[in-house]
Write a protein that holds these residues in place. Structure first.
Motif, PDB file in Angstrom:
ATOM      1  N   TYR A  45       0.815  -1.219   0.000  1.00 18.22           N
ATOM      2  CA  TYR A  45       0.000   0.000   0.000  1.00 18.22           C
ATOM      3  C   TYR A  45       0.845   1.264   0.000  1.00 18.22           C
ATOM      4  CZ  TYR A  45      -3.580  -3.378   1.341  1.00 18.22           C
ATOM      5  OH  TYR A  45      -4.416  -4.458   1.378  1.00 18.22           O
ATOM      6  N   LEU A  46       1.974   1.258   0.695  1.00 23.96           N
ATOM      7  CA  LEU A  46       2.794   2.463   0.777  1.00 23.96           C
ATOM      8  C   LEU A  46       3.401   2.810  -0.580  1.00 23.96           C
ATOM      9  CD1 LEU A  46       3.990   4.725   2.446  1.00 23.96           C
ATOM     10  CD2 LEU A  46       5.878   3.195   3.077  1.00 23.96           C
ATOM     11  N   LEU A  47       4.008   1.831  -1.243  1.00 22.83           N
ATOM     12  CA  LEU A  47       4.608   2.089  -2.554  1.00 22.83           C
ATOM     13  C   LEU A  47       3.531   2.392  -3.578  1.00 22.83           C
ATOM     14  CD1 LEU A  47       7.047   2.284  -4.353  1.00 22.83           C
ATOM     15  CD2 LEU A  47       7.004  -0.213  -4.633  1.00 22.83           C
ATOM     16  N   GLY A  48       2.407   1.685  -3.488  1.00 20.74           N
ATOM     17  CA  GLY A  48       1.298   1.966  -4.399  1.00 20.74           C
ATOM     18  C   GLY A  48       0.794   3.386  -4.249  1.00 20.74           C
ATOM     19  N   THR A  49       0.698   3.841  -2.988  1.00 17.21           N
ATOM     20  CA  THR A  49       0.276   5.219  -2.734  1.00 17.21           C
ATOM     21  C   THR A  49       1.266   6.216  -3.321  1.00 17.21           C
ATOM     22  OG1 THR A  49      -0.875   4.594  -0.694  1.00 17.21           O
ATOM     23  CG2 THR A  49      -0.259   6.906  -0.940  1.00 17.21           C
ATOM     24  N   VAL A  84      -5.214   6.769  -5.970  1.00 14.80           N
ATOM     25  CA  VAL A  84      -4.425   7.118  -4.781  1.00 14.80           C
ATOM     26  C   VAL A  84      -5.299   7.058  -3.530  1.00 14.80           C
ATOM     27  CG1 VAL A  84      -4.769   9.639  -4.812  1.00 14.80           C
ATOM     28  CG2 VAL A  84      -2.668   8.693  -3.883  1.00 14.80           C
ATOM     29  N   GLY A  85      -6.588   7.371  -3.689  1.00 18.73           N
ATOM     30  CA  GLY A  85      -7.506   7.261  -2.555  1.00 18.73           C
ATOM     31  C   GLY A  85      -7.651   5.824  -2.089  1.00 18.73           C
ATOM     32  N   THR A  86      -7.670   4.884  -3.029  1.00 17.45           N
ATOM     33  CA  THR A  86      -7.787   3.465  -2.690  1.00 17.45           C
ATOM     34  C   THR A  86      -6.586   2.984  -1.882  1.00 17.45           C
ATOM     35  OG1 THR A  86      -9.137   2.950  -4.643  1.00 17.45           O
ATOM     36  CG2 THR A  86      -7.906   1.134  -3.651  1.00 17.45           C
ATOM     37  N   THR A  87      -5.397   3.227  -2.409  1.00 18.42           N
ATOM     38  CA  THR A  87      -4.195   2.724  -1.731  1.00 18.42           C
ATOM     39  C   THR A  87      -3.925   3.477  -0.425  1.00 18.42           C
ATOM     40  OG1 THR A  87      -2.832   4.188  -3.125  1.00 18.42           O
ATOM     41  CG2 THR A  87      -3.124   1.913  -3.863  1.00 18.42           C
ATOM     42  N   LEU A  88      -4.227   4.775  -0.396  1.00 16.10           N
ATOM     43  CA  LEU A  88      -4.001   5.552   0.826  1.00 16.10           C
ATOM     44  C   LEU A  88      -4.936   5.109   1.943  1.00 16.10           C
ATOM     45  CD1 LEU A  88      -2.550   7.841   2.260  1.00 16.10           C
ATOM     46  CD2 LEU A  88      -4.203   9.452   1.268  1.00 16.10           C
ATOM     47  N   ALA A  89      -6.210   4.897   1.601  1.00 19.69           N
ATOM     48  CA  ALA A  89      -7.167   4.435   2.612  1.00 19.69           C
ATOM     49  C   ALA A  89      -6.793   3.050   3.112  1.00 19.69           C
ATOM     50  CB  ALA A  89      -8.577   4.423   2.028  1.00 19.69           C
ATOM     51  N   ILE A  98      -5.277   1.781  11.829  1.00 21.68           N
ATOM     52  CA  ILE A  98      -6.300   2.725  12.288  1.00 21.68           C
ATOM     53  C   ILE A  98      -7.678   2.072  12.264  1.00 21.68           C
ATOM     54  CG2 ILE A  98      -7.445   4.918  11.785  1.00 21.68           C
ATOM     55  CD1 ILE A  98      -4.823   5.956  10.713  1.00 21.68           C
ATOM     56  N   GLY A  99      -7.883   1.190  11.289  1.00 24.16           N
ATOM     57  CA  GLY A  99      -9.184   0.548  11.153  1.00 24.16           C
ATOM     58  C   GLY A  99     -10.117   1.353  10.296  1.00 24.16           C
ATOM     59  N   TYR A 100     -11.169   0.701   9.803  1.00 23.90           N
ATOM     60  CA  TYR A 100     -12.113   1.376   8.914  1.00 23.90           C
ATOM     61  C   TYR A 100     -12.836   2.528   9.607  1.00 23.90           C
ATOM     62  CZ  TYR A 100     -11.439  -2.748   5.967  1.00 23.90           C
ATOM     63  OH  TYR A 100     -10.906  -3.747   5.195  1.00 23.90           O
ATOM     64  N   ALA A 101     -13.272   2.305  10.845  1.00 25.56           N
ATOM     65  CA  ALA A 101     -14.002   3.351  11.567  1.00 25.56           C
ATOM     66  C   ALA A 101     -13.096   4.546  11.843  1.00 25.56           C
ATOM     67  CB  ALA A 101     -14.568   2.797  12.869  1.00 25.56           C
ATOM     68  N   GLY A 102     -11.890   4.268  12.340  1.00 27.41           N
ATOM     69  CA  GLY A 102     -10.955   5.354  12.619  1.00 27.41           C
ATOM     70  C   GLY A 102     -10.528   6.083  11.370  1.00 27.41           C
ATOM     71  N   GLY A 103     -10.262   5.325  10.304  1.00 27.63           N
ATOM     72  CA  GLY A 103      -9.862   5.945   9.040  1.00 27.63           C
ATOM     73  C   GLY A 103     -10.966   6.808   8.457  1.00 27.63           C
ATOM     74  N   SER A 104     -12.197   6.309   8.506  1.00 31.61           N
ATOM     75  CA  SER A 104     -13.329   7.076   7.976  1.00 31.61           C
ATOM     76  C   SER A 104     -13.537   8.357   8.766  1.00 31.61           C
ATOM     77  CB  SER A 104     -14.610   6.223   8.013  1.00 31.61           C
ATOM     78  OG  SER A 104     -14.491   5.082   7.197  1.00 31.61           O
ATOM     79  N   THR A 105     -13.407   8.275  10.091  1.00 27.08           N
ATOM     80  CA  THR A 105     -13.574   9.460  10.938  1.00 27.08           C
ATOM     81  C   THR A 105     -12.505  10.509  10.652  1.00 27.08           C
ATOM     82  OG1 THR A 105     -14.548   8.098  12.696  1.00 27.08           O
ATOM     83  CG2 THR A 105     -13.740  10.283  13.312  1.00 27.08           C
ATOM     84  N   LEU A 106     -11.252  10.053  10.538  1.00 28.41           N
ATOM     85  CA  LEU A 106     -10.144  10.971  10.249  1.00 28.41           C
ATOM     86  C   LEU A 106     -10.320  11.631   8.895  1.00 28.41           C
ATOM     87  CD1 LEU A 106      -7.341  12.177  10.785  1.00 28.41           C
ATOM     88  CD2 LEU A 106      -6.352  10.075   9.866  1.00 28.41           C
ATOM     89  N   LEU A 149     -11.930   8.983   1.515  1.00 27.49           N
ATOM     90  CA  LEU A 149     -13.000   8.711   2.476  1.00 27.49           C
ATOM     91  C   LEU A 149     -13.951   7.664   1.926  1.00 27.49           C
ATOM     92  CD1 LEU A 149     -14.758   9.275   4.983  1.00 27.49           C
ATOM     93  CD2 LEU A 149     -15.790  11.172   3.713  1.00 27.49           C
ATOM     94  N   GLY A 150     -14.287   7.773   0.651  1.00 23.26           N
ATOM     95  CA  GLY A 150     -15.217   6.822   0.043  1.00 23.26           C
ATOM     96  C   GLY A 150     -14.708   5.399   0.081  1.00 23.26           C
ATOM     97  N   THR A 151     -13.409   5.227  -0.128  1.00 18.70           N
ATOM     98  CA  THR A 151     -12.818   3.895  -0.048  1.00 18.70           C
ATOM     99  C   THR A 151     -12.980   3.314   1.349  1.00 18.70           C
ATOM    100  OG1 THR A 151     -11.163   4.445  -1.726  1.00 18.70           O
ATOM    101  CG2 THR A 151     -10.706   2.553  -0.332  1.00 18.70           C
ATOM    102  N   ALA A 152     -12.645   4.125   2.362  1.00 21.64           N
ATOM    103  CA  ALA A 152     -12.758   3.657   3.744  1.00 21.64           C
ATOM    104  C   ALA A 152     -14.215   3.352   4.102  1.00 21.64           C
ATOM    105  CB  ALA A 152     -12.185   4.712   4.688  1.00 21.64           C
ATOM    106  N   LEU A 153     -15.141   4.200   3.660  1.00 22.19           N
ATOM    107  CA  LEU A 153     -16.555   3.976   3.953  1.00 22.19           C
ATOM    108  C   LEU A 153     -17.059   2.696   3.294  1.00 22.19           C
ATOM    109  CD1 LEU A 153     -18.190   7.519   3.654  1.00 22.19           C
ATOM    110  CD2 LEU A 153     -17.970   6.120   5.714  1.00 22.19           C
ATOM    111  N   GLY A 154     -16.646   2.478   2.047  1.00 22.74           N
ATOM    112  CA  GLY A 154     -17.074   1.277   1.347  1.00 22.74           C
ATOM    113  C   GLY A 154     -16.588   0.019   2.040  1.00 22.74           C
TER     114      GLY A 154
END
Length: 252
Positions: A45-49, A84-89, A98-106, A149-154
């Motif tokens: 994920y880091l290199l992809g981002t 970039v949103g996909t790999t960053l999330a 962080i988890g999906y909930a934490g990531g979505s909130t942030l 955000l959309g990636t994390a929410l999905g």
């Protein structure tokens, strides 16, 4: 004579049904292509981002420097934001723990902060009022946050909430239908409705993309990420070649 302001205004497409169809296809492509690079190619994920962030920055610079509206350039930039949103999330949710909930909130906090600063600086967040490079920069930063955000929410809806890909797609599809009803039946701010729909199309694309390429055991169709990405990319290109997109115009 055409003034510089009009040139700037003409660099984003008019919001039509075609716009939303391509937007959903682009967000789905962002999910499959992002996973293809980070997971299928085993780059992480880091290199992809880092790869997609570089593409995103190059596309944004080209978009801001352009003097007129170029559909291919605009949608290339949109696809760059969604990959970039996909790999960053995924990096924030999984690698950083962080988890999906934490990531979505942030990410929601970052998105709301971007809207607040944009509105405080220029007095509007309307996509029909992009009159300067500064406004365009706010526009693309906001889009990048919304795509992430959309990636994390999905992922959160489909995974942590246990709805699965089809259940999550139904949820976000229903929410989008409610936005359409509000557009035609209420006087709610068109700018607010646009951004609401824009944000919701990303988790919809995320869960549809996951549905296409995830294993059968996980509720997906187990399609190749490469073939799914190629098919979505071809659909977007053909749509842009066959159907003419007009630039957005300022509403007085």
């Amino acid at each position: 004579m055409t003034n510089p302001t009009q040139n700037t205004l003409n660099k984003v497409p008019e919001v039509t049904l075609l716009f939303w169809i391509i937007k959903i296809a682009a967000t789905t492509l962002g999910e499959t292509a992002g996973d293809a690079v980070s997971m299928s190619m085993h780059l992480g994920y880091l290199l992809g981002t880092a790869i997609f962030a570089a593409i995103f920055l190059a596309a944004v610079v080209a978009q801001i420097r352009a003097r007129t509206f170029h559909p291919m350039l605009y949608w290339t930039t949109i696809i760059a934001t969604t990959t970039v949103g996909t790999t960053l999330a995924d990096f924030a949710d999984r690698s950083l723990g962080i988890g999906y909930a934490g990531g979505s909130t942030l990410l929601l906090a970052l998105l709301l902060g971007a809207f607040f600063i944009w509105h405080r600086s220029l007095g509007t967040v309307s996509v029909n009022d992009l009159r300067s490079p500064k406004a365009e920069m706010f526009y693309w930063v906001t889009i990048m946050f919304s795509q992430t955000l959309g990636t994390a929410l999905g992922d959160w809806t489909a995974g942590s909430m246990g709805l699965g890909y089809t259940g999550a797609a139904l949820v976000f599809g229903t929410l989008l239908a409610m936005v359409v009803v509000a557009y035609y039946c209420t006087r709610v701010s068109r700018t607010m409705l646009f951004w609401t729909a824009f944000i919701l199309t990303r988790p919809l694309g995320a869960v549809v993309g996951d549905f296409l390429d995830k294993p059968l055991s996980a509720g997906g169709l187990a399609l190749s990420r490469y073939s799914a990405s190629a098919a979505l990319f071809a659909f977007i290109v053909v749509s842009l070649l066959v159907f003419r997109q007009r630039p957005a115009t300022r509403r007085h």
